[in-house]
Scaffold this active site. Structure first.
Site, PDB file in Angstrom:
ATOM      1  N   CYS A   1      22.396  22.458  10.047  1.00 59.45           N
ATOM      2  CA  CYS A   1      23.438  21.385  10.036  1.00 59.45           C
ATOM      3  C   CYS A   1      23.047  20.072  10.741  1.00 59.45           C
ATOM      4  O   CYS A   1      23.444  20.172  11.987  1.00 59.45           O
ATOM      5  CB  CYS A   1      24.804  21.982  10.127  1.00 59.45           C
TER       6      CYS A   1
ATOM      7  N   CYS B   1      26.305  18.409  12.032  1.00 58.22           N
ATOM      8  CA  CYS B   1      26.854  19.131  13.287  1.00 58.22           C
ATOM      9  C   CYS B   1      26.007  18.989  14.312  1.00 58.22           C
ATOM     10  O   CYS B   1      26.842  18.877  15.606  1.00 58.22           O
ATOM     11  CB  CYS B   1      27.068  20.415  12.691  1.00 58.22           C
ATOM     12  N   ASP B   2      24.829  19.037  14.727  1.00 57.08           N
ATOM     13  CA  ASP B   2      24.086  19.125  15.608  1.00 57.08           C
ATOM     14  C   ASP B   2      23.102  18.025  15.869  1.00 57.08           C
ATOM     15  O   ASP B   2      22.614  18.097  17.129  1.00 57.08           O
ATOM     16  CB  ASP B   2      23.278  20.566  15.672  1.00 57.08           C
TER      17      ASP B   2
END
Length: 369
Positions: free
Chosen positions: A182, A185-186
């Site tokens: 992701c 997300c990261d």
């Protein structure tokens, strides 16, 4: 690593497929549900299936509305511990309320405790099948049967991962230490900033994630096993025209290796499928963008699904093709797939379930939200 620790903790406690009442013996909220005989079906106004942000948000709202929900959080369902995909990640920095970030496992532990606080009965069992043909609906695990007037399905979707040396989360693996599924997300994490990064995939998600990563990485490589992308033309053009993106065609990753003693990803071995040549690619981040698999097999076709296996909901709602059955979180979201959007749809599902039950006369026409 989290998976092995979870299994070890379960075995030490002798829990196997028991209810969460045994997992958290100090919680009083399990006393009624967990003590029911195995051969006696449990009865509830609302059964929630899932354990991520959507499921627990739904549980919190429903419990505060005095629906006394039962929640099945699963036991290593889809090879993921209760809490969903957030339990497989480290720092979560984009969930509101945590300016310093929070570990994914800790965030879900807090959500679980909040569900328990308001009276949700949680069972650490995996739902194997449901019967949605008539009301009350039937929900089955290996140990229990639940009769429910309404159901919220919040079983999520699992990011597809590739398996090659160095890709795992065990010894010698770099999952969550440079490898992720992701980028949104990261990707903004400090370890990726101003470093060369790589994305594996050829669809719209890969193009979108590669483009997103150019905000943080010094260079982004898209590694694709074919000589053409399957992504839409507009997404392809957006990615290929970006000066920070290079495409490595007809190639696959065959190994990931570390960066000295730091214990993080340091590079990849990339094999050209036409020539067989294996080259070295120095990158400090690798992102799988090869799709997700929604956890809907247990439904056995009883709800309408889209071609990707996601539950179809009425636009602007969480209502499924079966009245009284609602879907929340990533199991019905093939676009955003974020913890905060999952939580939002969990709230919607609880409110809609309460309204449904009110219309049927199962609860009073007032809200305790």
């Amino acid at each position: 690593m989290l998976k092995s620790l979870f299994k070890k903790a379960r075995s030490l406690a002798g829990l196997a497929t028991t209810s969460a009442a045994a997992t958290f013996p100090t919680s009083p909220s399990f006393s009624n549900s967990a003590s029911a005989p195995m051969d006696s079906p449990l009865r509830t106004k609302l059964c929630i299936i899932g354990s991520g942000p959507a499921a627990h948000t739904a549980a919190i709202y429903a419990a505060r509305a005095e629906l006394k929900p039962i929640l099945f959080e699963g036991y290593m369902a889809n090879d993921i511990a209760p809490g969903g995909q957030l339990t497989t990640t480290t720092d979560v920095e984009n969930f509101p309320g945590f300016p310093d970030g929070i570990l994914g496992f800790d965030l879900m532990d807090r959500c679980r405790k909040q569900s328990l606080r308001f009276g949700t009965s949680i069972f650490t069992e995996t739902v194997s099948k449901v019967d949605l043909s008539s009301s009350p609906f039937k929900v089955f695990t290996d140990a229990k049967t639940v009769l429910a007037d309404s159901i919220i399905v919040a079983t999520g979707a699992v990011a597809r991962r590739l398996n090659f040396p160095g890709s795992g989360d065990g010894a010698g693996g770099f999952w969550n230490r440079g490898i992720s599924a992701c980028a949104v997300c990261d990707g903004a994490a400090p370890i990726f900033r101003n470093k060369p990064l790589a994305v594996i995939g050829g669809g719209d998600s890969a193009m979108e994630e590669a483009t997103f990563l150019t905000k943080y990485g010094s260079k982004v490589y898209i590694i694709h096993r074919r000589d053409t992308f399957r992504a839409s033309k507009i997404m392809q053009n957006r990615a290929v025209s970006n000066p920070k993106i290079d495409v490595i065609w007809n190639s696959v990753v065959v190994e990931a290796y570390g960066d000295g003693e730091r214990g993080v990803l340091g590079g990849l071995k990339v094999k050209n499928l036409l020539t067989g040549e294996v080259s070295d690619l120095k990158v400090y981040g690798l992102f799988f963008a090869i799709g997700h698999e929604p956890a809907t097999k247990f439904l056995e076709g009883q709800l309408q699904l889209d071609p990707g296996g996601y539950i179809v909901t009425k636009p602007g709602t969480t209502q499924t093709s079966v009245p009284g059955v609602f879907a929340a979180g990533d199991v019905q979201d093939n676009k955003y797939r974020q913890a905060v959007t999952a939580a939002g749809t969990g709230c919607m599902a609880a409110l809609e379930a309460e309204h449904y039950l009110q219309e049927l006369g199962f609860v009073e026409g007032k809200s305790h939200l």
